[in-house]
Design a protein around this motif. Structure first.
Motif, short mmCIF file in Angstrom:
data_model
loop_
_atom_site.label_atom_id
_atom_site.label_comp_id
_atom_site.label_asym_id
_atom_site.label_seq_id
_atom_site.Cartn_x
_atom_site.Cartn_y
_atom_site.Cartn_z
N PRO A 186 0.80 -1.23 0.00
CA PRO A 186 0.00 0.00 0.00
C PRO A 186 0.83 1.28 0.00
N TYR A 187 1.53 1.53 -1.11
CA TYR A 187 2.34 2.75 -1.19
C TYR A 187 1.47 4.00 -1.21
N GLN A 188 0.32 3.94 -1.89
CA GLN A 188 -0.56 5.10 -1.97
C GLN A 188 -1.54 5.06 -0.81
N ALA A 189 -1.19 5.75 0.25
CA ALA A 189 -1.97 5.67 1.48
C ALA A 189 -3.42 6.09 1.26
N GLU A 190 -3.63 7.11 0.41
CA GLU A 190 -4.99 7.61 0.23
C GLU A 190 -5.92 6.58 -0.40
N ALA A 191 -5.35 5.55 -1.04
CA ALA A 191 -6.17 4.51 -1.68
C ALA A 191 -6.08 3.17 -0.97
N SER A 192 -5.39 3.12 0.18
CA SER A 192 -5.10 1.82 0.80
C SER A 192 -5.35 1.83 2.30
N GLN A 193 -6.27 2.63 2.78
CA GLN A 193 -6.46 2.74 4.22
C GLN A 193 -6.89 1.42 4.86
N GLY A 194 -7.70 0.62 4.16
CA GLY A 194 -8.12 -0.65 4.73
C GLY A 194 -6.96 -1.59 4.96
N ARG B 98 14.75 1.12 12.97
CA ARG B 98 15.18 1.50 11.62
C ARG B 98 16.06 0.44 10.97
N GLN B 99 16.50 -0.53 11.75
CA GLN B 99 17.29 -1.64 11.20
C GLN B 99 16.41 -2.83 10.84
N MET B 100 15.13 -2.74 11.12
CA MET B 100 14.24 -3.88 10.91
C MET B 100 13.76 -3.93 9.46
N PRO B 101 13.94 -5.08 8.78
CA PRO B 101 13.47 -5.19 7.40
C PRO B 101 11.95 -5.34 7.33
N GLY B 102 11.41 -5.07 6.16
CA GLY B 102 9.97 -5.23 5.97
C GLY B 102 9.22 -3.93 6.17
N ARG B 103 7.94 -3.96 5.86
CA ARG B 103 7.14 -2.74 5.95
C ARG B 103 6.71 -2.46 7.39
N ILE B 104 6.56 -1.20 7.71
CA ILE B 104 6.10 -0.76 9.02
C ILE B 104 5.03 0.29 8.79
N VAL B 105 3.88 0.12 9.40
CA VAL B 105 2.76 1.05 9.24
C VAL B 105 2.60 1.86 10.52
N GLY B 106 2.41 3.17 10.34
CA GLY B 106 2.17 4.04 11.47
C GLY B 106 0.78 4.66 11.41
N ARG B 107 0.29 5.09 12.58
CA ARG B 107 -1.02 5.75 12.66
C ARG B 107 -0.82 7.22 12.98
N THR B 108 -1.58 8.07 12.31
CA THR B 108 -1.46 9.51 12.51
C THR B 108 -2.84 10.15 12.34
N VAL B 109 -2.87 11.45 12.22
CA VAL B 109 -4.12 12.16 11.92
C VAL B 109 -3.86 13.10 10.75
N ASP B 110 -4.91 13.37 9.95
CA ASP B 110 -4.75 14.28 8.84
C ASP B 110 -5.03 15.71 9.30
N LEU B 111 -5.08 16.64 8.34
CA LEU B 111 -5.26 18.05 8.68
C LEU B 111 -6.59 18.32 9.35
N GLU B 112 -7.55 17.43 9.16
CA GLU B 112 -8.86 17.61 9.77
C GLU B 112 -9.03 16.79 11.05
N GLY B 113 -7.92 16.19 11.53
CA GLY B 113 -7.96 15.45 12.78
C GLY B 113 -8.47 14.04 12.67
N ARG B 114 -8.65 13.54 11.45
CA ARG B 114 -9.15 12.18 11.25
C ARG B 114 -7.99 11.17 11.29
N THR B 115 -8.23 10.00 11.87
CA THR B 115 -7.19 8.97 11.95
C THR B 115 -6.83 8.47 10.55
N GLY B 116 -5.56 8.30 10.31
CA GLY B 116 -5.08 7.77 9.04
C GLY B 116 -3.87 6.89 9.25
#
Length: 455
Positions: free
Chosen positions: A97-105, A292-310
């Motif tokens: 899921p490189y394109q976060a805006e299209a891969s939230q699920g 930062r030495q760990m291989p593989g993908r890592i997903v983080g949780r944040t909020v957008d400009l409107e305060g919604r979880t992403g």
């Protein structure tokens, strides 16, 4: 690929355009002595109808009787909902899921997986994921060498109670990079490593110590003592663990005074069925200092400009690394489907459900081995704390007995003589929550009759 659209004429045009005579010419960098002129063991192509019939015939030969093998691959009950959800098109065909805006699920699912695995291991972070348990151990060794900046030796201590299949995979992957795996002998009477054995390496430059828990013989190592020794000697600790066992025993992040640095292993017990040998997936967790030495993908949780979880991929660039010299391993998309199944499995069972599964596995193994050791000619090889595997010893070579019971539809265990001739009479026996009283009756009767007939 089911269909290749290029005709012979297309291929001739493309080769002419780039100025080469044949497709083989594109591989001229490969030395002649390394090229295989043909594939003599690969049969000629057949029609779809013929290959379907062949596969159906092979499938009918699969043994569906009670399984007591274990040794890194475990038959657990997988709730039907796990694969009903996992094989939905949204997950089944999802790419990295490189394109976060299209891969939230997909991103949220991976985030939930990482959160559950980090909690299960009592570690700070998790990736998603690796190929299998063996390559996970190899990646953990490479990661430890990168992360332990105080060590310059590339020496890794590996107890001889670690899974030998994992050790073979690790040695294959890391040996060409100048790393050395040094064996730590176990006590032959207990099947575990005596922490005092490590005094041999006191004060030496050791990059990391591997701690299997449970170990190859099903025994529980003194993980706290082994971890504390590594801390005193400047070595990182790599925990190679069974994830189901972590629901009832001390997790790696709580070993000793400071805990392990990296935890890895095989994720197959978490919702992946035994499907004729795969696919499996490896998991890896670590302390925050080494993330930062760990291989593989890592997903983080944040909020957008409107305060919604992403959710979004974080800490690593697209395709992991821009500079080859700084790369770990490009293992991004490989086992995302298995991670999806593991997430569904863990979410359905929850902490209490996984604990109940683990407790039932232990109890079933206890009752099974008590009954087996009541048979004349069967004894317990190692005594002491264990999870859901134990080693029984027969009064004769185990391999022929294994095959004899397999012919009756009972997979009696794993013959340890395949890796150590000193254990030629030993069987590694496993029982999970799927083993019933009728299964145990069948095993005990079959083994008793086999030994009686041979006597």
């Amino acid at each position: 690929m089911p269909f290749i659209p290029h005709t012979d004429e297309d291929i001739r045009h493309m080769l002419a355009e780039i100025g080469v005579d044949s497709v083989n010419a594109l591989f001229d960098e490969i030395p002649e002595d390394l090229r295989d002129p043909g594939l003599p063991r690969v049969p000629a192509g057949v029609s779809e109808m013929e290959i379907t019939r062949v596969m159906n015939e092979r499938a009918t030969g699969d043994t569906l009787g009670p399984c007591f093998v274990g040794a890194g691959a475990y038959r657990h009950h997988v709730p039907a909902a796990v694969w009903e959800v996992t094989t939905r098109g949204e997950y089944y065909s999802a790419y990295t899921p490189y394109q976060a805006e299209a891969s939230q699920g997909t991103l949220q699912l991976i985030y939930e997986y990482q959160s559950m695995m980090a909690g299960l291991m009592a570690m700070d972070a998790s990736n998603a994921s690796l190929y299998d348990g063996g390559s996970a151990m190899a990646e953990a060794v490479l990661m430890a060498v990168r992360a332990n900046r105080k060590s310059k030796s590339g020496r890794i201590l590996v107890p001889d109670t670690a899974n030998p299949l994992y050790c073979d995979a690790t040695r294959t992957i890391v040996s060409n990079q100048g790393l050395v795996l040094e064996s730590v002998p176990s006590d032959p009477s207990t099947g575990v490593v005596d922490p005092a054995t490590l005094k041999k390496w006191d004060g030496e430059d050791i990059a990391a110590l591997v701690v299997p828990q449970p170990n190859w013989f099903g025994r529980l190592e003194d993980a706290a003592a082994l971890t504390d020794w590594a801390r005193r000697n400047g070595a990182l600790v790599i925990a190679v663990v069974n994830p189901t066992a972590m629901a009832v025993i001390t997790p790696p992040g709580e070993w000793g005074e400071q805990g392990a640095d990296i935890a890895c292993g095989e994720g197959q017990p978490l919702g992946i069925p035994l499907s004729s040998g795969g696919p499996y997936f490896g998991f890896m967790c670590c302390r925050k200092a080494y993330v930062r030495q760990m291989p593989g993908r890592i997903v983080g949780r944040t909020v957008d400009l409107e305060g919604r979880t992403g959710y979004t991929l974080t800490l690593q660039a697209r395709e992991q690394h821009i500079r080859r010299s700084k790369a770990t391993s490009n293992i991004c998309t490989n086992q995302g489907l298995m991670v999806t199944a593991a997430t569904m499995y863990l979410a359905l069972l929850g902490a209490e459900g996984l604990e109940r599964v683990a407790a039932q596995c232990h109890d079933t193994t206890r009752r099974l081995t008590e009954r087996l050791t009541g048979i004349d000619g069967v004894s317990l090889r190692f005594d002491g704390p264990y999870f859901h595997e134990r080693v029984i010893e027969l009064d004769r070579p185990a391999e022929p007995v294994f095959h004899q019971l397999a012919a009756q539809g009972v997979l009696a265990g794993y013959p340890l003589g395949r890796h150590d001739k000193r254990l030629a009479n030993a069987l590694l026996v496993c029982a999970t929550e799927t083993v019933t009283e009728a299964d145990m009756d069948r095993y005990v009767d079959a083994l008793g009759q086999a030994l009686a007939r041979a006597a």
